[in-house]
Structure formats: structure tokens, C-alpha cells
Design an enzyme around this catalytic site. Structure first.
Site, PDB file in Angstrom:
ATOM      1  N   LYS A  64       1.073  -0.874  -0.026  1.00 10.44           N
ATOM      2  CA  LYS A  64       0.171   0.171  -0.244  1.00 10.44           C
ATOM      3  C   LYS A  64       0.749   0.922  -0.312  1.00 10.44           C
ATOM      4  O   LYS A  64       0.388   2.224  -0.984  1.00 10.44           O
ATOM      5  CB  LYS A  64      -0.779  -0.301   0.725  1.00 10.44           C
ATOM      6  CG  LYS A  64      -2.024  -1.553   1.061  1.00 10.44           C
ATOM      7  CD  LYS A  64      -3.226  -0.828   2.372  1.00 10.44           C
ATOM      8  CE  LYS A  64      -2.217  -1.363   3.452  1.00 10.44           C
ATOM      9  NZ  LYS A  64      -2.110  -3.198   3.426  1.00 10.44           N
ATOM     10  N   THR A  65       1.719   1.655   0.578  1.00 15.84           N
ATOM     11  CA  THR A  65       3.146   2.374   1.058  1.00 15.84           C
ATOM     12  C   THR A  65       3.733   2.655  -0.015  1.00 15.84           C
ATOM     13  O   THR A  65       3.455   3.648  -0.825  1.00 15.84           O
ATOM     14  CB  THR A  65       3.359   2.359   2.132  1.00 15.84           C
ATOM     15  OG1 THR A  65       3.150   2.266   3.415  1.00 15.84           O
ATOM     16  CG2 THR A  65       4.797   3.570   2.155  1.00 15.84           C
ATOM     17  N   ASP A 109      -1.390   6.665   6.461  1.00 12.73           N
ATOM     18  CA  ASP A 109      -1.313   4.856   6.562  1.00 12.73           C
ATOM     19  C   ASP A 109      -2.719   4.395   7.776  1.00 12.73           C
ATOM     20  O   ASP A 109      -2.930   5.633   8.999  1.00 12.73           O
ATOM     21  CB  ASP A 109       0.458   4.522   6.709  1.00 12.73           C
ATOM     22  CG  ASP A 109       0.249   2.761   7.024  1.00 12.73           C
ATOM     23  OD1 ASP A 109      -0.814   1.956   6.537  1.00 12.73           O
ATOM     24  OD2 ASP A 109       1.796   2.364   7.458  1.00 12.73           O
ATOM     25  N   THR A 158      -5.560  -1.604   7.064  1.00 16.78           N
ATOM     26  CA  THR A 158      -5.518  -2.451   7.016  1.00 16.78           C
ATOM     27  C   THR A 158      -6.808  -3.280   6.917  1.00 16.78           C
ATOM     28  O   THR A 158      -7.178  -4.849   7.595  1.00 16.78           O
ATOM     29  CB  THR A 158      -4.796  -3.794   8.144  1.00 16.78           C
ATOM     30  OG1 THR A 158      -4.894  -3.374   9.109  1.00 16.78           O
ATOM     31  CG2 THR A 158      -3.199  -3.518   7.754  1.00 16.78           C
ATOM     32  N   ARG A 217       7.133  -7.979   1.673  1.00 14.18           N
ATOM     33  CA  ARG A 217       7.591  -7.721   3.372  1.00 14.18           C
ATOM     34  C   ARG A 217       8.624  -8.578   3.363  1.00 14.18           C
ATOM     35  O   ARG A 217       9.735  -8.474   3.428  1.00 14.18           O
ATOM     36  CB  ARG A 217       7.380  -6.489   3.684  1.00 14.18           C
ATOM     37  CG  ARG A 217       7.913  -6.237   4.687  1.00 14.18           C
ATOM     38  CD  ARG A 217       6.818  -4.967   5.846  1.00 14.18           C
ATOM     39  NE  ARG A 217       6.218  -4.086   5.341  1.00 14.18           N
ATOM     40  CZ  ARG A 217       4.555  -3.975   5.776  1.00 14.18           C
ATOM     41  NH1 ARG A 217       4.508  -4.249   6.937  1.00 14.18           N
ATOM     42  NH2 ARG A 217       4.277  -3.159   5.484  1.00 14.18           N
TER      43      ARG A 217
END
Ligand code: ADE
Length: 340
Positions: A64-65, A109, A158, A217
Site C-alpha cells: 500500500k505504501t 497509513d 488493514t 515485505r
């Protein structure tokens, strides 16, 4: 890029930033989302308008980032990064918003963790590019409307179900991010190995991909651990033997499950006979924080078909009963959302 409210970058964040793609053509996976975003970027460029506000949702670590970085770099905009918990008071948000310049992108976020008062500042900001500031106190108090430059808000969460509907409705574009295929994770690992100059063969890349929980990640973190083992034991060359040893030694099994996942599954299987059992009870019985269970552990276990969420609670599936191996190794760092 400017981080607001979080001045300390830890080593893993630096690594993540080094590996982050900045353009669509470097970004692997999420094809449907990427195709749609490309169109929005092109349309905004042609019309010379800022992008619409965008919301990304999905489990942690899926990009997302990274997509916010890509959107900023594809549109040539500045990116300012903050998070729901970092914006404690309305004044914090007002000062961020009033310092924006035309076409800037602000990334928030964990946007579901914004307080109600702060959230209400965002509504006119998103809709009318303005903030309402109350000046003075008591009966003489006045509301002053301050115009803002036309900016784009990219929110990430999330937990889309925890976002209020007025907040959700103010995003013109909403996209769910999916787990990656093992092939896509393999490609991400190859790209990362090149950037980090890691000597690794195809088989080892596949092995890491298999155990990376379909999450970039995690794949990049495992790659780094494998590199450490290869440096110490194999003069820096990562072959299958040292890769498998590294992954087993750090407690990641052939399905990508770690000690915390195994604790969750063992408890559900053995203490509660495979369920159904409520999340609060599971959290108390395992001492794993409820948010970690709901946001990190369960999405992946559902994705591989090991558990189901039912109205009566969590249940294991036959696939879990057959494939789950409770004892893998003696190591396991406690899993939280932060150290995923
Ligand atoms: N690194 C992390 N996520 C990535 C992605 N989706 N594509 C390429 N590299 C990445």
C-alpha cells in the site's frame, strides 16, 4: 518524500525503502489495480488536475505504501507520509494540511485509527479543499474557513470494516490489494537480489518464495536473513542448503508459518477441538494480541485454506488437519503488526 511524526528510521525501514519500486513498470503484481491506477494517473495528467483521493486496503506488507510512492513519482508530486495514530489532535492535521502545496500527495497509513474529531477535519478538506478553524471560545467563537491547495489523500487500512462510511465515501478510488502468487514473489526476490547484490540461485529464490506468506515485505526480510547465513557459512553464495537452513533456523516452516501461527493453530486444533471459537477466547488462550490475530495471522491462514471465520467463531479446515505440522523449530520471534 517527507515523513511526518516519525523521525527515526530503523534498519528494516531503510531496507524496505531501498527496495521500493518507484514506477509502475518496476512494480510486480497487483495487475488489475496497477492497470486502473495507470488510467487515473494519465487522466489527471491530461486534465491537469490533481488525482482523486485513493484508498488502499488489505493485509500488511502487500504494497500500500509502495503504491503511494509510485503514484507520487508517476505524477511528479511530493509525497508526505503520516499515519492515523501519529495524528493525535485536530491541530496536528490542520498544520499538515495547511503546509501542503498544490498537487501534493498526503499518505495516511492506518487511516482507520484516526480519532473522530480529526476525521471530521478531513471531510471538508477532501471534499472542498478547505478546513474550518474555530477561533475564540464560548458564544463569541467564530468559524473561519481556510482554503487549501488541491491535494490528493491516499489512505491505507488493514481494516476497511473499521472505517466509518462518511470517510469511505469520500474516496473516489478504492482498491483491495491481494496476496501475491509465488511466481510474483519470486520476481520480486530476483529484483531485490540484484539491487542488494546477493548471489542466489533459482531454487533458493523459489524456496524463499514458497515460505514468504505471499507477502513482498516478508520475502525481502527472509532474503536478508538468508544473505546473513550465506555470508557466515558459504562465502556469500546462497544455495538451497543454506537457504533452507536459514529459514528453518529462524522458525519459518515450509508453508511460511512461524512460531506464532503454529501456536494459534495448535491452540485452535487441540485446546478447542478445531473450533468454532471466538477471537477474544483465542487471544486469551494464546496471549496473542487480538489485532495481530485479525490483521496478520488469520488473513494468511484463510488464504491458504487452513481456517474459516464463521458466525460462531474460528474453525480449522480439513486441509489444516492434514497439512499442519505443530513443531518446526525452537525459535520464534513474537509476531506483531509492527514486526511482520
Ligand atoms: N518490493 C516490494 N514490493 C514490490 C513489488 N510489488 N514489486 C517490486 N518490488 C517490490
Amino acid at each position: 518524500m517527507q515523513n511526518i511524526g516519525e523521525p527515526i528510521e530503523i534498519e528494516e525501514d531503510i531496507l524496505e525503502n531501498t527496495l521500493r519500486p518507484r514506477k509502475f513498470k518496476e512494480y510486480i503484481g497487483q495487475e488489475k489495480t496497477k492497470d486502473a491506477l495507470r488510467v487515473f494517473v494519465e487522466a489527471a495528467k491530461i486534465r491537469k488536475e490533481p488525482l482523486e483521493h485513493i484508498l488502499f486496503y488489505g493485509p500488511p506488507g502487500l504494497g500500500k505504501t509502495t503504491l503511494a510512492h509510485v503514484m507520487a513519482s508517476e505524477t511528479g508530486s511530493n509525497l508526505k507520509i503520516t499515519s492515523g495514530p501519529a495524528i493525535e489532535r485536530a491541530g496536528d492535521l490542520v498544520s499538515i494540511l495547511t503546509s501542503l502545496e498544490e498537487s501534493d500527495i498526503i499518505f495516511i497509513d492506518e487511516i482507520h485509527r484516526l480519532g473522530k474529531v480529526v476525521e471530521e477535519i478531513l471531510y471538508p478538506a477532501m471534499e472542498d479543499y478547505a478546513v474550518d478553524i474555530v477561533v475564540g471560545k464560548g458564544p463569541g467563537a467564530k468559524t473561519l474557513r481556510v482554503d487549501l491547495p488541491k491535494f490528493t489523500l491516499i489512505g491505507a487500512t488493514t481494516r476497511i470494516s473499521l472505517l466509518s462510511s462518511p470517510m469511505r465515501d469520500r474516496f473516489g478510488i478504492i482498491h483491495a490489494l491481494d496476496f501475491y502468487s509465488d511466481d510474483e514473489i519470486g520476481k520480486i526476490l530476483e529484483r531485490s537480489s540484484k539491487i542488494l547484490d546477493i548471489k542466489i540461485d533459482q531454487q533458493s529464490v523459489k524456496e524463499i518464495a514458497k515460505r514468504a506468506r505471499k507477502t513482498p515485505r516478508i520475502a525481502n526480510r527472509l532474503l536478508k536473513r538468508v544473505r546473513d547465513f550465506a555470508t557466515v557459512y558459504e562465502q556469500g553464495v546462497a544455495g538451497l542448503d543454506i537457504t533452507s537452513k536459514a529459514l528453518s533456523d529462524i522458525g519459518v516452516d515450509h508453508l511460511g508459518l512461524d512460531e506464532t501461527d503454529r501456536k494459534y493453530l495448535s491452540t485452535l486444533l487441540h485446546k478447542f477441538d478445531g473450533g468454532p471459537v471466538g477471537v477474544e477466547t483465542l487471544s486469551a488462550a494464546t496471549s496473542i494480541d487480538r489485532n495481530t490475530i485479525e490483521e496478520v495471522i488469520e488473513p494468511y491462514l484463510m488464504q491458504i485454506g487452513f481456517i474459516k471465520r464463521t458466525p460462531k467463531g474460528r474453525m480449522t479446515t480439513p486441509a489444516c488437519d492434514i497439512n499442519f505440522v505443530p513443531h518446526q523449530s525452537n525459535y520464534g520471534g513474537a509476531k506483531t503488526k509492527e514486526n511482520l
